[in-house]
Design a protein around this motif. Structure first.
Motif, PDB file in Angstrom:
ATOM      1  N   THR A 340      67.381  48.290  50.696  1.00 18.79           N
ATOM      2  CA  THR A 340      68.197  48.474  49.495  1.00 18.79           C
ATOM      3  C   THR A 340      67.541  47.884  48.256  1.00 18.79           C
ATOM      4  O   THR A 340      67.774  48.367  47.139  1.00 18.79           O
ATOM      5  CB  THR A 340      69.589  47.842  49.679  1.00 18.79           C
ATOM      6  OG1 THR A 340      69.440  46.505  50.149  1.00 18.79           O
ATOM      7  CG2 THR A 340      70.401  48.636  50.682  1.00 18.79           C
ATOM      8  N   LEU A 341      66.738  46.850  48.437  1.00 19.57           N
ATOM      9  CA  LEU A 341      65.989  46.305  47.295  1.00 19.57           C
ATOM     10  C   LEU A 341      65.073  47.370  46.726  1.00 19.57           C
ATOM     11  O   LEU A 341      65.013  47.567  45.508  1.00 19.57           O
ATOM     12  CB  LEU A 341      65.188  45.083  47.739  1.00 19.57           C
ATOM     13  CG  LEU A 341      64.301  44.443  46.667  1.00 19.57           C
ATOM     14  CD1 LEU A 341      65.155  43.744  45.626  1.00 19.57           C
ATOM     15  CD2 LEU A 341      63.322  43.471  47.288  1.00 19.57           C
ATOM     16  N   LEU A 342      64.348  48.068  47.600  1.00 24.86           N
ATOM     17  CA  LEU A 342      63.444  49.117  47.138  1.00 24.86           C
ATOM     18  C   LEU A 342      64.222  50.278  46.528  1.00 24.86           C
ATOM     19  O   LEU A 342      63.841  50.808  45.473  1.00 24.86           O
ATOM     20  CB  LEU A 342      62.591  49.613  48.309  1.00 24.86           C
ATOM     21  CG  LEU A 342      61.606  50.749  48.006  1.00 24.86           C
ATOM     22  CD1 LEU A 342      60.595  50.308  46.957  1.00 24.86           C
ATOM     23  CD2 LEU A 342      60.894  51.193  49.280  1.00 24.86           C
ATOM     24  N   LEU A 343      65.317  50.654  47.161  1.00 28.85           N
ATOM     25  CA  LEU A 343      66.069  51.809  46.699  1.00 28.85           C
ATOM     26  C   LEU A 343      66.744  51.554  45.349  1.00 28.85           C
ATOM     27  O   LEU A 343      66.662  52.385  44.430  1.00 28.85           O
ATOM     28  CB  LEU A 343      67.117  52.192  47.744  1.00 28.85           C
ATOM     29  CG  LEU A 343      67.914  53.467  47.469  1.00 28.85           C
ATOM     30  CD1 LEU A 343      66.983  54.671  47.449  1.00 28.85           C
ATOM     31  CD2 LEU A 343      69.010  53.647  48.508  1.00 28.85           C
ATOM     32  N   LEU A 344      67.406  50.416  45.204  1.00 29.25           N
ATOM     33  CA  LEU A 344      68.178  50.145  43.993  1.00 29.25           C
ATOM     34  C   LEU A 344      67.330  49.489  42.905  1.00 29.25           C
ATOM     35  O   LEU A 344      67.271  49.973  41.770  1.00 29.25           O
ATOM     36  CB  LEU A 344      69.383  49.269  44.338  1.00 29.25           C
ATOM     37  CG  LEU A 344      70.354  49.869  45.371  1.00 29.25           C
ATOM     38  CD1 LEU A 344      71.481  48.890  45.667  1.00 29.25           C
ATOM     39  CD2 LEU A 344      70.903  51.193  44.885  1.00 29.25           C
ATOM     40  N   GLU A 345      66.697  48.381  43.225  1.00 32.85           N
ATOM     41  CA  GLU A 345      65.867  47.712  42.226  1.00 32.85           C
ATOM     42  C   GLU A 345      64.646  48.554  41.877  1.00 32.85           C
ATOM     43  O   GLU A 345      64.132  48.490  40.749  1.00 32.85           O
ATOM     44  CB  GLU A 345      65.432  46.341  42.735  1.00 32.85           C
ATOM     45  CG  GLU A 345      64.772  45.454  41.698  1.00 32.85           C
ATOM     46  CD  GLU A 345      65.717  45.077  40.571  1.00 32.85           C
ATOM     47  OE1 GLU A 345      65.229  44.884  39.442  1.00 32.85           O
ATOM     48  OE2 GLU A 345      66.940  44.967  40.812  1.00 32.85           O
ATOM     49  N   GLY A 346      64.192  49.382  42.831  1.00 35.49           N
ATOM     50  CA  GLY A 346      63.074  50.274  42.543  1.00 35.49           C
ATOM     51  C   GLY A 346      63.423  51.281  41.467  1.00 35.49           C
ATOM     52  O   GLY A 346      62.607  51.575  40.579  1.00 35.49           O
ATOM     53  N   GLN A 347      64.633  51.835  41.528  1.00 29.56           N
ATOM     54  CA  GLN A 347      65.062  52.772  40.489  1.00 29.56           C
ATOM     55  C   GLN A 347      65.137  52.082  39.130  1.00 29.56           C
ATOM     56  O   GLN A 347      64.720  52.640  38.106  1.00 29.56           O
ATOM     57  CB  GLN A 347      66.428  53.346  40.847  1.00 29.56           C
ATOM     58  CG  GLN A 347      66.440  54.260  42.060  1.00 29.56           C
ATOM     59  CD  GLN A 347      67.827  54.813  42.317  1.00 29.56           C
ATOM     60  OE1 GLN A 347      68.347  55.612  41.541  1.00 29.56           O
ATOM     61  NE2 GLN A 347      68.437  54.365  43.401  1.00 29.56           N
ATOM     62  N   ALA A 351      62.869  52.930  35.702  1.00 32.98           N
ATOM     63  CA  ALA A 351      63.444  53.188  34.389  1.00 32.98           C
ATOM     64  C   ALA A 351      62.821  52.289  33.325  1.00 32.98           C
ATOM     65  O   ALA A 351      62.496  52.739  32.215  1.00 32.98           O
ATOM     66  CB  ALA A 351      64.956  52.987  34.440  1.00 32.98           C
ATOM     67  N   LEU A 352      62.626  51.008  33.667  1.00 33.76           N
ATOM     68  CA  LEU A 352      62.043  50.066  32.706  1.00 33.76           C
ATOM     69  C   LEU A 352      60.558  50.338  32.463  1.00 33.76           C
ATOM     70  O   LEU A 352      60.027  50.000  31.398  1.00 33.76           O
ATOM     71  CB  LEU A 352      62.217  48.635  33.215  1.00 33.76           C
ATOM     72  CG  LEU A 352      63.651  48.107  33.291  1.00 33.76           C
ATOM     73  CD1 LEU A 352      63.669  46.721  33.924  1.00 33.76           C
ATOM     74  CD2 LEU A 352      64.286  48.063  31.899  1.00 33.76           C
ATOM     75  N   LEU A 353      59.875  50.950  33.442  1.00 30.90           N
ATOM     76  CA  LEU A 353      58.436  51.188  33.314  1.00 30.90           C
ATOM     77  C   LEU A 353      58.102  52.102  32.144  1.00 30.90           C
ATOM     78  O   LEU A 353      56.965  52.102  31.665  1.00 30.90           O
ATOM     79  CB  LEU A 353      57.897  51.811  34.605  1.00 30.90           C
ATOM     80  CG  LEU A 353      57.226  50.880  35.601  1.00 30.90           C
ATOM     81  CD1 LEU A 353      56.800  51.642  36.839  1.00 30.90           C
ATOM     82  CD2 LEU A 353      56.040  50.168  34.976  1.00 30.90           C
ATOM     83  N   SER A 354      59.053  52.892  31.713  1.00 28.08           N
ATOM     84  CA  SER A 354      58.774  53.815  30.616  1.00 28.08           C
ATOM     85  C   SER A 354      58.533  53.083  29.308  1.00 28.08           C
ATOM     86  O   SER A 354      57.967  53.654  28.376  1.00 28.08           O
ATOM     87  CB  SER A 354      59.942  54.789  30.455  1.00 28.08           C
ATOM     88  OG  SER A 354      59.480  56.086  30.216  1.00 28.08           O
ATOM     89  N   ASP A 355      58.941  51.820  29.247  1.00 29.11           N
ATOM     90  CA  ASP A 355      58.773  51.047  28.013  1.00 29.11           C
ATOM     91  C   ASP A 355      58.490  49.588  28.361  1.00 29.11           C
ATOM     92  O   ASP A 355      59.339  48.716  28.170  1.00 29.11           O
ATOM     93  CB  ASP A 355      60.028  51.159  27.143  1.00 29.11           C
ATOM     94  CG  ASP A 355      59.869  50.451  25.801  1.00 29.11           C
ATOM     95  OD1 ASP A 355      58.718  50.197  25.398  1.00 29.11           O
ATOM     96  OD2 ASP A 355      60.893  50.134  25.182  1.00 29.11           O
ATOM     97  N   THR A 370      69.536  56.898  35.542  1.00 32.01           N
ATOM     98  CA  THR A 370      70.708  56.152  35.997  1.00 32.01           C
ATOM     99  C   THR A 370      70.529  55.808  37.472  1.00 32.01           C
ATOM    100  O   THR A 370      70.175  56.675  38.272  1.00 32.01           O
ATOM    101  CB  THR A 370      71.992  56.992  35.823  1.00 32.01           C
ATOM    102  OG1 THR A 370      72.137  57.330  34.442  1.00 32.01           O
ATOM    103  CG2 THR A 370      73.211  56.200  36.281  1.00 32.01           C
ATOM    104  N   ILE A 371      70.759  54.565  37.806  1.00 32.64           N
ATOM    105  CA  ILE A 371      70.568  54.131  39.194  1.00 32.64           C
ATOM    106  C   ILE A 371      71.598  54.811  40.086  1.00 32.64           C
ATOM    107  O   ILE A 371      72.798  54.740  39.840  1.00 32.64           O
ATOM    108  CB  ILE A 371      70.690  52.602  39.310  1.00 32.64           C
ATOM    109  CG1 ILE A 371      69.575  51.932  38.506  1.00 32.64           C
ATOM    110  CG2 ILE A 371      70.635  52.160  40.771  1.00 32.64           C
ATOM    111  CD1 ILE A 371      69.643  50.428  38.505  1.00 32.64           C
ATOM    112  N   GLN A 372      71.098  55.474  41.124  1.00 38.10           N
ATOM    113  CA  GLN A 372      71.956  56.161  42.079  1.00 38.10           C
ATOM    114  C   GLN A 372      72.077  55.310  43.344  1.00 38.10           C
ATOM    115  O   GLN A 372      71.079  54.903  43.917  1.00 38.10           O
ATOM    116  CB  GLN A 372      71.370  57.533  42.431  1.00 38.10           C
ATOM    117  CG  GLN A 372      71.178  58.462  41.229  1.00 38.10           C
ATOM    118  CD  GLN A 372      72.492  58.844  40.588  1.00 38.10           C
ATOM    119  OE1 GLN A 372      73.505  59.038  41.265  1.00 38.10           O
ATOM    120  NE2 GLN A 372      72.479  58.984  39.258  1.00 38.10           N
TER     121      GLN A 372
END
Length: 438
Positions: A340-347, A351-355, A370-372
Motif C-alpha cells: 500500500t505504501l507503493l500504491l498510495l504514496e507512489g501515486q 503527482a509531485l514529480l511534475s514540479d 488524484t490518488i486512487q
C-alpha cells in the motif's frame, strides 16, 4: 511522518489471528510432508532442457546494440531529474525526493525485478558514468587499479544494505533533503571510488541496490541464457541457481530482519516504549534494528547448524547453501508490508514529480493526478498480506528441500530438514504476529 507503511491492522483483518496462524502452520506442515513423500531427487537450478524463447520480435529488440544504452541513458536522465528536486527543491512535503528515493526506487525495485529480472545493474547511473569515463580514457571498465579482493563476496553490499535500512527506518529527519543528500553523497563516493580502484565488478559485490535487484530478479519468469537468448523459465530454477558466496547469509538476513523491525516499529507497544523512554529515539531505534536482525540471524544460524548436524552435511556449509531459501520469505514480507505504501504514496510522489521545484509547473503532466485507493480495502489488503507471507514461506520450504536433497545423504535428508521446518514456522509466527499487532 511522511511515509506511513501500509494500512490495516489486527482489527481490520477478516479472519482471527489464531485462524491465520493455524492455517499458515498447516500449510507449511502439509508442504513438508508432501515434499518428503513426492520430491525425492533434486530438480531445481539446472538449465532447462527445452527452454521456451520469447517471441522473435522481443529477441531482436533485446539483442540490439542500442538496447542496453537506451536503458543506461534512461537511468542517467532519471537520476538527473531526481537531483533537481534533491539539490534545488524546497525542503518540505511538496518535494518528491523522499517519495522517489524510499518508495518509487526502493520499494519499486521489487516488482520490477520480479517481473523483468535484475533491472538496476542496467539502469544504475553510477555504473554508466564509470563506463563512459573508462571509454573516454580508453580503459577496460572491468580493470581497476588493483584486483578485486578474493572472498569479498557480498560483504560490502550487506554493509550498504544495513546502512540504507538504518537511514530509512531509524535516522532522524530521514525524509529531509540534507539527510538524504548526505547519505547519497557518501554512497556515490564509496561506489565510484571502489569502481576506480577495483573495476566495474565492484558494483556486482558492493552496490546494495544492484545486489538486491539481482537477488529478487532470480525469481523472475524470464532470463537470458549464456548465448543471449531470452527465455521463459521456472522462477524456482533461477533462485535455486544461487550459489553460496561470502556475505550472502548476512545480506538476506538484513533484508528480512529490517522488514520485521519496520513492522515492529509501527506496533503500539514499540511506539509507547520509544515515546516513554529517556533514551533518544535514534539510539533506541538503532538498538532495536540491530537486535531484530541479530535474532533473525541467530535463529537462522542455529537452525542451519542443527540441520547440517542431523543431515550429516559437510561442516560449515549449510548456512550458505540454504541462504537462497530466505530470499522468497524476505520478498513476501516486503510485498506484504510495502504494497500500500507503493500504491498510495507512489501515486502522490508521481503527482509531485511534475514540479520538483514547487513553482506551479507541470513538466510531466501528472500534477493534477488524484490518488486512487481502489483495491485497498483493509480486508483485501490484510488477506493479501497474510497470503504473500505464507506463499513466501512455502516457496522457501520448497527451495530448502530441493537443496537439502543435494546437500545431505538420502538417508538423513528428511531428518536434516526438520530444523529448517521449525525455522520456517518461527519466522511465520513472528511475521504474522507483527502483521496483526501493527
Amino acid at each position: 511522518m511522511l511515509l506511513a507503511h501500509g494500512i490495516g491492522g489486527r482489527q481490520d483483518l477478516p479472519i482471527p489471528f489464531e485462524a491465520a496462524l493455524i492455517g499458515a502452520i498447516l500449510a507449511l506442515l502439509v508442504s513438508f510432508v508432501a515434499l518428503g513423500a513426492l520430491w525425492t531427487e533434486p530438480r531445481l537450478g539446472a538449465v532447462a532442457r527445452h527452454p521456451r524463447p520469447l517471441a522473435s520480435l522481443v529477441q531482436q529488440m533485446v539483442s540490439a546494440r542500442a538496447w542496453p544504452w537506451f536503458w543506461r541513458v534512461a537511468g542517467l536522465v532519471a537520476a538527473a531529474y531526481f537531483c533537481v528536486g534533491l539539490l534545488f527543491g524546497p525542503d518540505r512535503a511538496e518535494n518528491p525526493t523522499a517519495g522517489v528515493f524510499y518508495v518509487l526506487f526502493w520499494v519499486g525495485l521489487v516488482p520490477l525485478s520480479l517481473l523483468f529480472g535484475p533491472v538496476w545493474p542496467v539502469l544504475n547511473p553510477l555504473r554508466t558514468l564509470h563506463l563512459l569515463a573508462c571509454k573516454g580514457l580508453g580503459r577496460d571498465p572491468e580493470t581497476g587499479l588493483r584486483p578485486l579482493p578474493s572472498g569479498i563476496g557480498y560483504w560490502p553490499a550487506a554493509g550498504g544494505l544495513l546502512a540504507f535500512v538504518w537511514l530509512e527506518l531509524v535516522a532522524p529527519e530521514r525524509a529531509t533533503l540534507p539527510v538524504i543528500g548526505a547519505w547519497l553523497a557518501v554512497y556515490v563516493v564509496f561506489m565510484l571510488g571502489g569502481a576506480v580502484t577495483f573495476g566495474s565488478r565492484w558494483f556486482d559485490h558492493a552496490d546494495a541496490f544492484e545486489v538486491y535487484s539481482t537477488l529478487v530478479g532470480r525469481l523472475a519468469p524470464v532470463a537470458r541464457r549464456p548465448d543471449g537468448v531470452v527465455t521463459w523459465r521456472n522462477s524456482l530454477d533461477g533462485m535455486a541457481g544461487l550459489r553460496p558466496v561470502p556475505g550472502l547469509t548476512v545480506l538476506v538476513v538484513v533484508l528480512l530482519g529490517s522488514t520485521m523491525y519496520d513492522s515492529l516499529s509501527n506496533a503500539p507497544i514499540w511506539v509507547r516504549l520509544v515515546q516513554e523512554s529517556s533514551v533518544p529515539a535514534p539510539v533506541t531505534g538503532t538498538v532495536g534494528l540491530l537486535t531484530v536482525i541479530g535474532l533473525v540471524l541467530a535463529a537462522y544460524r542455529g537452525a542451519t547448524a542443527l540441520a547440517g548436524r542431523w543431515g550429516a552435511a559437510e561442516p560449515g556449509t549449510t548456512a550458505g547453501e540454504l541462504a537462497h531459501a530466505v530470499v522468497p520469505i524476505a520478498v513476501g514480507y516486503v510485498v506484504a508490508h510495502y504494497y500500500t505504501l507503493l500504491l498510495l504514496e507512489g501515486q502522490r510522489t508521481l503527482a509531485l514529480l511534475s514540479d520538483p521545484l514547487d513553482t506551479g509547473a507541470n513538466w510531466l503532466g501528472t500534477a493534477g493526478w488524484t490518488i486512487q485507493a481502489a483495491g485497498t480495502s483493509p480486508a483485501g489488503i490484510a488477506m493479501l498480506q497474510v497470503t504473500v507471507i505464507i506463499v513466501g514461506h512455502v516457496i522457501g520450504t520448497v527451495l530448502a528441500h530441493d537443496r537439502a536433497l543435494a546437500l545431505f545423504p538420502r538417508r538423513t535428508a528428511v531428518l536434516g530438514q526438520i530444523p529448517l521446518l521449525v525455522l520456517m514456522v518461527v519466522y511465520t509466527v513472528v511475521g504474522l504476529f507483527l502483521l496483526f499487532a501493527g
